[in-house]
Design a protein around this motif. Structure first.
Motif, PDB file in Angstrom:
ATOM      1  N   GLN A 287       0.829  -1.199   0.000  1.00 55.87           N
ATOM      2  CA  GLN A 287       0.000   0.000   0.000  1.00 55.87           C
ATOM      3  C   GLN A 287       0.873   1.263   0.000  1.00 55.87           C
ATOM      4  OE1 GLN A 287      -0.070  -2.604   2.286  1.00 55.87           O
ATOM      5  NE2 GLN A 287      -1.967  -2.488   3.466  1.00 55.87           N
ATOM      6  N   GLY A 288       0.345   2.306  -0.629  1.00 53.07           N
ATOM      7  CA  GLY A 288       0.997   3.595  -0.557  1.00 53.07           C
ATOM      8  C   GLY A 288       2.330   3.687  -1.270  1.00 53.07           C
ATOM      9  N   ASN A 289       2.465   3.038  -2.439  1.00 57.88           N
ATOM     10  CA  ASN A 289       3.673   3.137  -3.234  1.00 57.88           C
ATOM     11  C   ASN A 289       3.363   3.857  -4.550  1.00 57.88           C
ATOM     12  OD1 ASN A 289       6.246   1.665  -2.118  1.00 57.88           O
ATOM     13  ND2 ASN A 289       4.508   0.450  -1.417  1.00 57.88           N
ATOM     14  N   ASN A 290       4.225   3.715  -5.547  1.00 59.26           N
ATOM     15  CA  ASN A 290       4.040   4.412  -6.828  1.00 59.26           C
ATOM     16  C   ASN A 290       3.831   3.433  -7.987  1.00 59.26           C
ATOM     17  OD1 ASN A 290       4.426   6.922  -5.597  1.00 59.26           O
ATOM     18  ND2 ASN A 290       6.644   6.820  -5.841  1.00 59.26           N
ATOM     19  N   LEU A 291       3.112   2.356  -7.734  1.00 62.90           N
ATOM     20  CA  LEU A 291       2.909   1.340  -8.763  1.00 62.90           C
ATOM     21  C   LEU A 291       1.868   1.783  -9.788  1.00 62.90           C
ATOM     22  CD1 LEU A 291       2.863  -1.871  -6.517  1.00 62.90           C
ATOM     23  CD2 LEU A 291       4.728  -1.075  -7.981  1.00 62.90           C
ATOM     24  N   ASN A 292       2.219   1.629 -11.040  1.00 61.14           N
ATOM     25  CA  ASN A 292       1.283   1.894 -12.132  1.00 61.14           C
ATOM     26  C   ASN A 292       0.647   0.610 -12.651  1.00 61.14           C
ATOM     27  OD1 ASN A 292       1.818   4.616 -12.059  1.00 61.14           O
ATOM     28  ND2 ASN A 292       3.426   4.517 -13.622  1.00 61.14           N
ATOM     29  N   GLU A 293       1.276  -0.516 -12.350  1.00 64.16           N
ATOM     30  CA  GLU A 293       0.800  -1.815 -12.824  1.00 64.16           C
ATOM     31  C   GLU A 293       0.619  -2.768 -11.647  1.00 64.16           C
ATOM     32  OE1 GLU A 293       3.386  -3.481 -15.726  1.00 64.16           O
ATOM     33  OE2 GLU A 293       3.630  -1.589 -16.836  1.00 64.16           O
ATOM     34  N   PHE A 294      -0.397  -3.600 -11.735  1.00 62.35           N
ATOM     35  CA  PHE A 294      -0.569  -4.663 -10.748  1.00 62.35           C
ATOM     36  C   PHE A 294       0.598  -5.638 -10.909  1.00 62.35           C
ATOM     37  CE2 PHE A 294      -2.259  -8.670  -9.128  1.00 62.35           C
ATOM     38  CZ  PHE A 294      -2.816  -8.269  -7.917  1.00 62.35           C
ATOM     39  N   PRO A 295       1.297  -5.985  -9.842  1.00 60.28           N
ATOM     40  CA  PRO A 295       2.495  -6.815  -9.972  1.00 60.28           C
ATOM     41  C   PRO A 295       2.217  -8.190 -10.565  1.00 60.28           C
ATOM     42  CG  PRO A 295       2.364  -5.806  -7.800  1.00 60.28           C
ATOM     43  CD  PRO A 295       1.040  -5.580  -8.445  1.00 60.28           C
ATOM     44  N   ASP A 296       3.131  -8.633 -11.413  1.00 59.35           N
ATOM     45  CA  ASP A 296       3.132 -10.007 -11.890  1.00 59.35           C
ATOM     46  C   ASP A 296       4.006 -10.775 -10.912  1.00 59.35           C
ATOM     47  OD1 ASP A 296       3.501 -12.445 -13.055  1.00 59.35           O
ATOM     48  OD2 ASP A 296       4.129 -11.691 -15.008  1.00 59.35           O
ATOM     49  N   PHE A 297       3.385 -11.578 -10.060  1.00 53.20           N
ATOM     50  CA  PHE A 297       4.117 -12.224  -8.980  1.00 53.20           C
ATOM     51  C   PHE A 297       4.933 -13.427  -9.424  1.00 53.20           C
ATOM     52  CE2 PHE A 297       0.753  -9.846  -6.832  1.00 53.20           C
ATOM     53  CZ  PHE A 297       1.500  -9.167  -5.881  1.00 53.20           C
ATOM     54  N   GLY A 298       4.950 -13.684 -10.708  1.00 54.07           N
ATOM     55  CA  GLY A 298       5.823 -14.709 -11.255  1.00 54.07           C
ATOM     56  C   GLY A 298       5.707 -16.050 -10.563  1.00 54.07           C
ATOM     57  N   ALA A 299       6.844 -16.569 -10.090  1.00 53.44           N
ATOM     58  CA  ALA A 299       6.888 -17.890  -9.463  1.00 53.44           C
ATOM     59  C   ALA A 299       6.113 -17.953  -8.155  1.00 53.44           C
ATOM     60  CB  ALA A 299       8.345 -18.291  -9.232  1.00 53.44           C
ATOM     61  N   ALA A 300       5.755 -16.792  -7.602  1.00 55.46           N
ATOM     62  CA  ALA A 300       5.047 -16.769  -6.324  1.00 55.46           C
ATOM     63  C   ALA A 300       3.528 -16.760  -6.483  1.00 55.46           C
ATOM     64  CB  ALA A 300       5.488 -15.541  -5.520  1.00 55.46           C
ATOM     65  N   LYS A 301       3.052 -16.778  -7.727  1.00 53.98           N
ATOM     66  CA  LYS A 301       1.610 -16.676  -7.965  1.00 53.98           C
ATOM     67  C   LYS A 301       0.799 -17.712  -7.191  1.00 53.98           C
ATOM     68  CE  LYS A 301       1.261 -14.594 -12.601  1.00 53.98           C
ATOM     69  NZ  LYS A 301       2.630 -14.651 -13.148  1.00 53.98           N
ATOM     70  N   SER A 302       1.266 -18.925  -7.194  1.00 51.76           N
ATOM     71  CA  SER A 302       0.476 -20.007  -6.595  1.00 51.76           C
ATOM     72  C   SER A 302       0.570 -20.056  -5.072  1.00 51.76           C
ATOM     73  CB  SER A 302       0.914 -21.354  -7.170  1.00 51.76           C
ATOM     74  OG  SER A 302       2.279 -21.603  -6.883  1.00 51.76           O
ATOM     75  N   SER A 303       1.501 -19.319  -4.472  1.00 52.78           N
ATOM     76  CA  SER A 303       1.658 -19.370  -3.016  1.00 52.78           C
ATOM     77  C   SER A 303       1.034 -18.178  -2.306  1.00 52.78           C
ATOM     78  CB  SER A 303       3.140 -19.457  -2.641  1.00 52.78           C
ATOM     79  OG  SER A 303       3.824 -18.281  -3.007  1.00 52.78           O
ATOM     80  N   ILE A 304       0.929 -17.049  -2.978  1.00 52.42           N
ATOM     81  CA  ILE A 304       0.438 -15.833  -2.334  1.00 52.42           C
ATOM     82  C   ILE A 304      -1.039 -15.962  -1.972  1.00 52.42           C
ATOM     83  CG2 ILE A 304      -0.144 -13.417  -2.759  1.00 52.42           C
ATOM     84  CD1 ILE A 304       2.452 -13.025  -4.104  1.00 52.42           C
ATOM     85  N   SER A 305      -1.342 -15.623  -0.707  1.00 52.21           N
ATOM     86  CA  SER A 305      -2.736 -15.663  -0.257  1.00 52.21           C
ATOM     87  C   SER A 305      -3.277 -14.268   0.036  1.00 52.21           C
ATOM     88  CB  SER A 305      -2.859 -16.531   1.005  1.00 52.21           C
ATOM     89  OG  SER A 305      -2.048 -16.013   2.052  1.00 52.21           O
ATOM     90  N   ARG A 306      -2.374 -13.291   0.303  1.00 48.69           N
ATOM     91  CA  ARG A 306      -2.819 -11.930   0.614  1.00 48.69           C
ATOM     92  C   ARG A 306      -2.009 -10.919  -0.183  1.00 48.69           C
ATOM     93  NH1 ARG A 306      -2.316 -14.542   5.502  1.00 48.69           N
ATOM     94  NH2 ARG A 306      -4.247 -14.873   6.688  1.00 48.69           N
ATOM     95  N   VAL A 307      -2.713 -10.006  -0.845  1.00 48.43           N
ATOM     96  CA  VAL A 307      -2.073  -8.927  -1.606  1.00 48.43           C
ATOM     97  C   VAL A 307      -2.782  -7.619  -1.264  1.00 48.43           C
ATOM     98  CG1 VAL A 307      -1.603  -7.952  -3.881  1.00 48.43           C
ATOM     99  CG2 VAL A 307      -1.354 -10.411  -3.505  1.00 48.43           C
ATOM    100  N   TYR A 308      -2.009  -6.637  -0.848  1.00 46.46           N
ATOM    101  CA  TYR A 308      -2.550  -5.330  -0.497  1.00 46.46           C
ATOM    102  C   TYR A 308      -1.832  -4.270  -1.339  1.00 46.46           C
ATOM    103  CZ  TYR A 308      -4.345  -7.890   3.542  1.00 46.46           C
ATOM    104  OH  TYR A 308      -4.978  -8.808   4.345  1.00 46.46           O
ATOM    105  N   VAL A 309      -2.552  -3.640  -2.251  1.00 44.03           N
ATOM    106  CA  VAL A 309      -1.947  -2.643  -3.141  1.00 44.03           C
ATOM    107  C   VAL A 309      -2.774  -1.359  -3.165  1.00 44.03           C
ATOM    108  CG1 VAL A 309      -0.672  -4.247  -4.614  1.00 44.03           C
ATOM    109  CG2 VAL A 309      -3.090  -3.767  -5.097  1.00 44.03           C
ATOM    110  N   SER A 310      -3.444  -1.040  -2.102  1.00 41.89           N
ATOM    111  CA  SER A 310      -4.234   0.189  -2.039  1.00 41.89           C
ATOM    112  C   SER A 310      -3.334   1.411  -2.158  1.00 41.89           C
ATOM    113  CB  SER A 310      -5.004   0.248  -0.714  1.00 41.89           C
ATOM    114  OG  SER A 310      -5.909  -0.819  -0.607  1.00 41.89           O
TER     115      SER A 310
END
Length: 337
Positions: A287-310
């Motif tokens: 949260q609270g960064n300067n991201l213009n794109e939703f991250p491509d989590f690559g190899a971590a896609k299948s393990s991530i359970s929580r993503v916060y990008v507000s």
């Protein structure tokens, strides 16, 4: 001292209440409870009335053990409280402390006698001939809100049994890495809100450390080689550290699970390759960064359970990314365009 005889009246009161504020918060969060002992070096501790107020309303087994050190107080006929007309209300304050304290620590035999005459019923211990503290048995050490600017290397080996060291809100800009090899039990280190301008060298803690809190230090960038060797690190806090790029975890050997990167300046995008070394990551807080794109989590896609990008600048999400995140159960993206 601007006001007062022994301690500055305003400064002592403000500092004492801030200590109690932190202690109450720790009790609320379950970080201080029935297995903990709290020692007050001075019986007069502004805000201490909050402890019996809380402890009378929670299960007895959840309340910490409380010891108070009595250096003088109203029971001492020579104390300055008698000069300034404080003795009546101070004696009532002492009776309150006597009601809930596990024990009172006296500075000498004369003080023990004065306490007995005042009919104090709490257990009284004369500690005039005892060392202040046996640091070799410390398990948790909280040094929050002080002015610590360095750690004495000779003191570090005395903390060999410690599992948690909290140095939050001090003035540290370096740590004695070589001497930290003596801390072979340390699991959690909190050095948030200090004066670090680079990621500290903590390689000697690599085999034990599981939680590292470095938030609110002006790190800007992180040397990837300083992350090498953390074989047990599970949780890393880097909140509000002025980071402009996603940390390079290329040399990370641990199974990092929680990564807190809120309120930095990371952006405009995070490359999928950044997640290769931490493919087992479970929660990412951006949260609270300067991201213009939703991250491509690559190899971590299948393990991530929580993503916060507000509170970024994300305007769209690739549906394929979400489809590949098979373990995702929490996604918060509010306050984006």
């Amino acid at each position: 001292i601007s006001v007062g005889q022994v301690l500055d009246a305003h400064g002592r009161s403000y500092f004492g209440m801030s200590q109690l504020m932190n202690l109450v918060q720790m009790m609320r969060n379950g970080e201080c409870g029935g297995e903990d002992v709290v020692f007050f070096e001075d019986m007069f501790q502004p805000g201490i009335e909050s402890l019996p107020y809380i402890m009378c309303q929670i299960p007895e087994e959840q309340g910490p053990t409380i010891y108070l050190r009595c250096l003088a107080q109203a029971v001492d006929p020579d104390d300055f409280v008698h000069v300034w007309g404080m003795s009546r209300w101070m004696s009532l304050y002492e009776q309150m402390c006597n009601e809930f304290a596990t024990g009172i620590l006296a500075s000498n035999e004369e003080m023990v006698a004065n306490m007995r005459i005042a009919n104090w019923s709490a257990p009284i211990y004369n500690i005039s001939r005892l060392a202040f503290i046996n640091t070799t048995t410390l398990v948790k050490f909280y040094l929050i809100d002080n002015h610590i600017s360095s750690m004495d290397p000779l003191f570090v080996p005395e903390l060999q049994s410690m599992t948690k060291l909290t140095l939050e809100r001090n003035e540290l800009d370096a740590l004695p890495n070589e001497d930290f090899k003596e801390l072979y039990s340390l699991v959690e280190l909190d050095v948030a809100e200090n004066l670090f301008t680079s990621f500290p060298n903590l390689t000697q803690l690599g085999n034990t450390l599981e939680v590292l809190k470095l938030s609110k230090n002006r790190l800007n960038t992180i040397d990837p080689f300083l992350l090498k060797g953390f074989v047990k690190l599970r949780t890393l806090y880097l909140v509000e550290c002025k980071l402009t790029t996603f940390p390079d975890f290329t040399h990370m050997q641990s199974q990092l699970n929680y990564l807190y990167l809120q309120n930095n300046e990371i952006g405009p995008r995070i490359d999928a390759a950044c997640f290769e070394p931490i493919a087992s990551i479970g929660s990412v807080y951006l949260q609270g960064n300067n991201l213009n794109e939703f991250p491509d989590f690559g190899a971590a896609k299948s393990s991530i359970s929580r993503v916060y990008v507000s509170s970024n600048n994300i305007s769209s999400i690739n549906p394929a990314f979400l489809k590949a995140m098979t373990n995702l159960n929490n996604l918060i993206i509010r306050n984006n365009p």
